[in-house]
Design a protein around this motif. Structure first.
Motif, PDB file in Angstrom:
ATOM      1  N   LEU A 253      11.906   3.660  -4.468  1.00  0.00           N
ATOM      2  CA  LEU A 253      11.014   2.543  -4.774  1.00  0.00           C
ATOM      3  C   LEU A 253      11.774   1.307  -5.228  1.00  0.00           C
ATOM      4  N   ASP A 254      12.971   1.487  -5.790  1.00  0.00           N
ATOM      5  CA  ASP A 254      13.735   0.324  -6.252  1.00  0.00           C
ATOM      6  C   ASP A 254      14.156  -0.554  -5.088  1.00  0.00           C
TER       7      ASP A 254
ATOM      8  N   SER B 224       0.834  -1.212   0.000  1.00  0.00           N
ATOM      9  CA  SER B 224       0.000   0.000   0.000  1.00  0.00           C
ATOM     10  C   SER B 224       0.864   1.256   0.000  1.00  0.00           C
ATOM     11  N   ALA B 225       1.945   1.212   0.751  1.00  0.00           N
ATOM     12  CA  ALA B 225       2.866   2.352   0.805  1.00  0.00           C
ATOM     13  C   ALA B 225       3.468   2.606  -0.569  1.00  0.00           C
ATOM     14  N   MET B 226       3.918   1.549  -1.242  1.00  0.00           N
ATOM     15  CA  MET B 226       4.526   1.708  -2.563  1.00  0.00           C
ATOM     16  C   MET B 226       3.508   2.231  -3.581  1.00  0.00           C
ATOM     17  N   GLN B 227       2.289   1.746  -3.510  1.00  0.00           N
ATOM     18  CA  GLN B 227       1.258   2.210  -4.437  1.00  0.00           C
ATOM     19  C   GLN B 227       0.973   3.704  -4.253  1.00  0.00           C
ATOM     20  N   ALA B 228       0.926   4.156  -3.005  1.00  0.00           N
ATOM     21  CA  ALA B 228       0.673   5.579  -2.735  1.00  0.00           C
ATOM     22  C   ALA B 228       1.813   6.442  -3.258  1.00  0.00           C
TER      23      ALA B 228
ATOM     24  N   TYR C 175       1.201   9.290  -6.286  1.00  0.00           N
ATOM     25  CA  TYR C 175       1.392  10.733  -6.110  1.00  0.00           C
ATOM     26  C   TYR C 175       2.790  11.218  -6.472  1.00  0.00           C
ATOM     27  N   GLY C 176       3.780  10.337  -6.344  1.00  0.00           N
ATOM     28  CA  GLY C 176       5.143  10.756  -6.668  1.00  0.00           C
ATOM     29  C   GLY C 176       5.495  10.566  -8.125  1.00  0.00           C
ATOM     30  N   GLY C 177       4.765   9.658  -8.818  1.00  0.00           N
ATOM     31  CA  GLY C 177       4.980   9.465 -10.247  1.00  0.00           C
ATOM     32  C   GLY C 177       6.053   8.456 -10.601  1.00  0.00           C
ATOM     33  N   ALA C 178       6.830   7.987  -9.623  1.00  0.00           N
ATOM     34  CA  ALA C 178       7.918   7.056  -9.908  1.00  0.00           C
ATOM     35  C   ALA C 178       7.428   5.619  -9.847  1.00  0.00           C
ATOM     36  N   GLU C 179       8.157   4.755 -10.549  1.00  0.00           N
ATOM     37  CA  GLU C 179       7.900   3.320 -10.530  1.00  0.00           C
ATOM     38  C   GLU C 179       9.222   2.593 -10.338  1.00  0.00           C
TER      39      GLU C 179
END
Length: 580
Positions: free
Chosen positions: A501-502, A482-486, A490-494
């Motif tokens: 996120l990496d 859930s934290a990564m999805q948020a 909103y942050g735009g990174a993947e």
């Protein structure tokens, strides 16, 4: 001087920069009219106003002075000389004749107290009078640093106040002699003093003088002149106090006096600095029980790119102060005049309504609770994470330099200290509440982009745990995801974009793959995956975050945010492994 480098400027050539500047003024403000052969800018006029016209001007390099103040309620025209050079008599005479053609009340020429301006403007005025033009000159100057000169103080930013006072009187229909007389009187109550941190340079030339890093020039002029004394750098509060003490002494101000303050940017001072200077000016004067009726601030009369500022005080005496204040507040419309309706003071102080963001009930327990053993593990893990973040400050700052702003370690260190303070007094019985509290701490104590990202992730994780049925490994994975999805939303990174996120993604994938196995082995493999996730970012192209804004050559090591996640995640997991 010959060994100095020529300062870079975005111009076409030193020879054409004044004329190109004037063309730019009327390009942006086509309601004005340029008379290019004479370097004169006027308001566009087709019929006689019957009133007095106000003319200003002088050397270029002080922009927006003087052409930026041509407009309603200020100047009717301005004549420009070369950079830091008085305009020739013929150009001034043309400007006088042009304004008189449409303003039969006469022309008041405001002249800065400099030898070249006094001579060239003065000669033009005398020639205009011989030809039958109704014109008067007004020499103004209010500089404290040069006030002991035989001819009086130089004209500084106070000259702009004369444009405003005289322009307002002309708009109200005052006659030529009355306007001049009132301006002469106001000059007695005006004083300016400033400092500069670095010199300016004429187009095509090196800096006019040198300043060492811990010194300032007190009393610097607007033509690139050094000051009357070199003084040590100080805080904004100290520098403002030093300047105001001299102005207060010069004007003999005391408790109960009223002033209008003008704070002039000499060209290279940031908005942040100027706002701080404005606040300190108001605070210091009020500490002396001097009422600050108005503050006008901004680029008014600059010295090219000089890094510095001036403070000008206009005392508002009992017999004339209210009249002058009305003139300063009178409607005006020109490109560079910063005064407006919002400059007028309102009653009431400043403060926050701290009730707005407070919950109106004590927060209830949310989500599953931890046993005493679980609480100790969570508290210990968070404490370990906080300690490691604090110890990693230098490493994270180093990784963040070049492709970031070099403060990742500083930011996470703040978070670490805030977590330590939180753990000293707070309960950790309900993990959902703990994560929510940490999200608030990230927002308030970290600040900036990192604080926002951490706050988003932690609050999303908190909500996931709040709806969980137990504190098992699956519930924590759900919170993690859930934290990564948020953060992505909103942050735009993947994952793969060279961000925090990496690390989170790499560790989460290994966690998920081993979730049904032995807990200690699960955590050990996750620790390794976090480290590998951070290391992998060294070979990635930044597609999000601050590193994506700079050339790829600067991003030659691990991403600082990714390594920071590895630091705290590994600290928490290692503590659990050791104490489980």
């Amino acid at each position: 001087m010959s060994s100095q480098h020529i300062t870079k400027k975005i111009i076409n050539s030193p020879e054409t920069c004044v004329d190109d500047n004037l063309r730019g003024v009327v390009a942006a403000f086509p309601a004005l009219q340029l008379h290019p052969k004479h370097r004169v800018i006027t308001v566009r006029q087709k019929t006689d106003t019957g009133r007095v016209a106000i003319l200003g001007g002088g050397g270029s390099g002080h922009e927006p002075f003087a052409s930026g103040f041509v407009g309603e309620g200020l100047l009717d025209g301005a004549v420009a000389g070369g950079v830091f050079a008085s305009p020739p008599t013929g150009h001034v005479l043309y400007a006088i004749a042009q304004l008189y053609k449409y303003n039969s009340g006469g022309v008041l020429v405001i002249i800065g107290n400099y030898t070249g301006d006094r001579l060239n403007f003065g000669k033009a005025i005398e020639k205009a009078k011989i030809s039958g033009i109704k014109v008067e000159g007004l020499i103004v100057g209010e500089d404290v640093a040069s006030s002991k000169n035989k001819t009086g103080g130089r004209s500084m930013v106070g000259e702009v106040l004369f444009y405003k006072l005289c322009g307002a009187m002309a708009a109200k229909g005052y006659d030529l002699e009355t306007i001049r007389k009132e301006a002469v009187e106001s000059n007695k109550y005006m004083a300016t003093l400033g400092v500069c941190l670095s010199a300016c340079s004429l187009p095509g030339q090196p800096p006019l003088f040198e300043t060492v890093h811990d010194e300032m020039e007190l009393g610097a002029g607007v033509h690139g002149e050094a000051g009357i004394a070199k003084v040590k750098m100080g805080t904004a509060k100290e520098v403002v106090a030093m300047i105001l003490d001299q102005i207060i002494s010069y004007l003999k101000l005391g408790a109960g006096d009223r002033v209008a303050a003008t704070i002039d940017n000499l060209g290279g001072t940031s908005f942040l600095e100027m706002n701080i200077i404005s606040a300190e000016t108001k605070d210091y004067l009020e500490s002396k029980q001097i009422t600050v009726e108005r503050i006008f601030t901004g680029h008014l009369k600059t010295s090219l790119e000089m890094h510095g500022f001036q403070i000008c005080l206009l005392q508002l005496p009992a017999e004339r102060g209210d009249v002058w204040l009305q003139l300063l507040d009178a409607p005006a419309e020109a490109a560079a005049w910063t005064g407006c309706a919002m400059s007028v003071g309102k009653t009431g102080g400043h403060g926050d309504d701290d009730t707005l963001l407070q919950t109106h009930a004590i927060r209830t327990a949310s989500g599953p609770s931890l046993t005493l053993e679980g609480q100790e593990l969570l508290r210990g893990g968070l404490s370990a994470a906080a300690n490691d973040l604090i110890q990693s400050e230098a490493l994270l700052n180093k990784l963040d330099s070049g492709c970031g702003d070099g403060d990742c370690g500083i930011t996470l260190k703040k978070f670490g200290h805030a977590i330590q303070s939180y753990l000293d007094t707070s309960s950790v019985e309900y993990p959902s509440n703990v994560l929510w509290d940490l999200s608030e701490i990230a927002e308030t104590d970290m600040g900036g982009t990192s604080g926002g990202i951490y706050s988003l992730g932690l609050s999303a994780a908190s909500q996931a745990l709040a709806s969980a049925k137990s504190n098992d490994v699956s519930s924590w994975l759900s919170a993690w995801e859930s934290a990564m999805q948020a953060i992505t939303k909103y942050g735009g990174a993947e994952p793969g974009d060279r961000t925090m996120l990496d690390t989170l993604h790499s560790a989460a994938e290994v966690y998920k793959q081993n979730i049904k196995g032995d807990l200690v082995e699960l955590l050990k493999k996750t620790v390794t995956a976090a480290d590998e996730g951070a290391k992998a970012t060294a070979n990635m192209v930044a597609r999000a975050g601050r590193a994506s804004y700079v050339a790829s050559g600067y991003a030659h090591d691990e991403d600082a945010g990714a390594r920071a996640v590895a630091v705290w995640l590994q600290a928490i997991l290692k503590y659990i492994i050791k104490n489980k």
